[in-house]
Design a protein around this motif. Structure first.
Motif, PDB file in Angstrom:
ATOM      1  N   THR A  37      -6.080 -33.132 -19.710  1.00  0.00           N
ATOM      2  CA  THR A  37      -7.151 -32.873 -18.758  1.00  0.00           C
ATOM      3  C   THR A  37      -6.641 -32.051 -17.580  1.00  0.00           C
ATOM      4  O   THR A  37      -7.280 -31.076 -17.177  1.00  0.00           O
ATOM      5  N   HIS A  38      -5.496 -32.430 -17.029  1.00  0.00           N
ATOM      6  CA  HIS A  38      -4.912 -31.667 -15.924  1.00  0.00           C
ATOM      7  C   HIS A  38      -4.585 -30.241 -16.370  1.00  0.00           C
ATOM      8  O   HIS A  38      -4.874 -29.277 -15.651  1.00  0.00           O
ATOM      9  N   ARG A  39      -4.004 -30.111 -17.546  1.00  0.00           N
ATOM     10  CA  ARG A  39      -3.656 -28.788 -18.064  1.00  0.00           C
ATOM     11  C   ARG A  39      -4.896 -27.910 -18.220  1.00  0.00           C
ATOM     12  O   ARG A  39      -4.895 -26.730 -17.845  1.00  0.00           O
ATOM     13  N   ARG A  67      -7.759 -28.190 -16.587  1.00  0.00           N
ATOM     14  CA  ARG A  67      -8.269 -27.840 -15.263  1.00  0.00           C
ATOM     15  C   ARG A  67      -7.428 -26.737 -14.626  1.00  0.00           C
ATOM     16  O   ARG A  67      -7.961 -25.823 -13.995  1.00  0.00           O
ATOM     17  N   ILE A  68      -6.112 -26.836 -14.790  1.00  0.00           N
ATOM     18  CA  ILE A  68      -5.213 -25.804 -14.255  1.00  0.00           C
ATOM     19  C   ILE A  68      -5.562 -24.452 -14.869  1.00  0.00           C
ATOM     20  O   ILE A  68      -5.677 -23.448 -14.169  1.00  0.00           O
ATOM     21  N   GLU A 125      -3.498 -29.125  -6.182  1.00  0.00           N
ATOM     22  CA  GLU A 125      -3.641 -30.566  -6.412  1.00  0.00           C
ATOM     23  C   GLU A 125      -3.452 -30.910  -7.880  1.00  0.00           C
ATOM     24  O   GLU A 125      -2.803 -31.905  -8.224  1.00  0.00           O
ATOM     25  N   GLU A 126      -4.039 -30.113  -8.756  1.00  0.00           N
ATOM     26  CA  GLU A 126      -3.906 -30.370 -10.196  1.00  0.00           C
ATOM     27  C   GLU A 126      -2.467 -30.181 -10.658  1.00  0.00           C
ATOM     28  O   GLU A 126      -1.971 -30.949 -11.483  1.00  0.00           O
ATOM     29  N   ALA A 134      -0.552 -33.232  -9.526  1.00  0.00           N
ATOM     30  CA  ALA A 134      -0.925 -34.394 -10.336  1.00  0.00           C
ATOM     31  C   ALA A 134      -0.302 -34.304 -11.729  1.00  0.00           C
ATOM     32  O   ALA A 134       0.189 -35.301 -12.270  1.00  0.00           O
ATOM     33  N   PHE A 135      -0.308 -33.102 -12.292  1.00  0.00           N
ATOM     34  CA  PHE A 135       0.294 -32.901 -13.615  1.00  0.00           C
ATOM     35  C   PHE A 135       1.797 -33.196 -13.570  1.00  0.00           C
ATOM     36  O   PHE A 135       2.327 -33.904 -14.435  1.00  0.00           O
TER      37      PHE A 135
END
Length: 72
Positions: A11-13, A15-16, A41-42, A45-46
């Motif tokens: 999910t983070h990947r 969004r990035i 921020e992403e 978090a990642f």
């Protein structure tokens, strides 16, 4: 647990990738600032999640140099 962590990383990947793609468009200054903040921020978090899931870090160092034999 592992599948949940990997899903969160995915999910983070995603969004990035989305934020990076959006930053390539023509944006107003506030829009660009917002996206850059969210991207930062992403990324944090990642990296935090990655460090929590994979805490071991392996480093490979060069072997010590050998002294060549001395000719007699």
């Amino acid at each position: 647990m592992i599948s949940e962590n990997l899903a969160a990383m995915r999910t983070h990947r995603n969004r990035i990738h989305c934020y990076r793609r959006l930053l390539e468009a023509q944006l107003t200054k506030p829009e660009r600032q917002y996206l850059e903040t969210r991207l930062s921020e992403e990324l944090c978090a990642f990296e935090d999640l990655k460090a929590a899931i994979f805490p071991l870090v392996f480093t490979i160092s060069d072997p010590p140099a050998r002294n060549p034999p001395v000719a007699a």
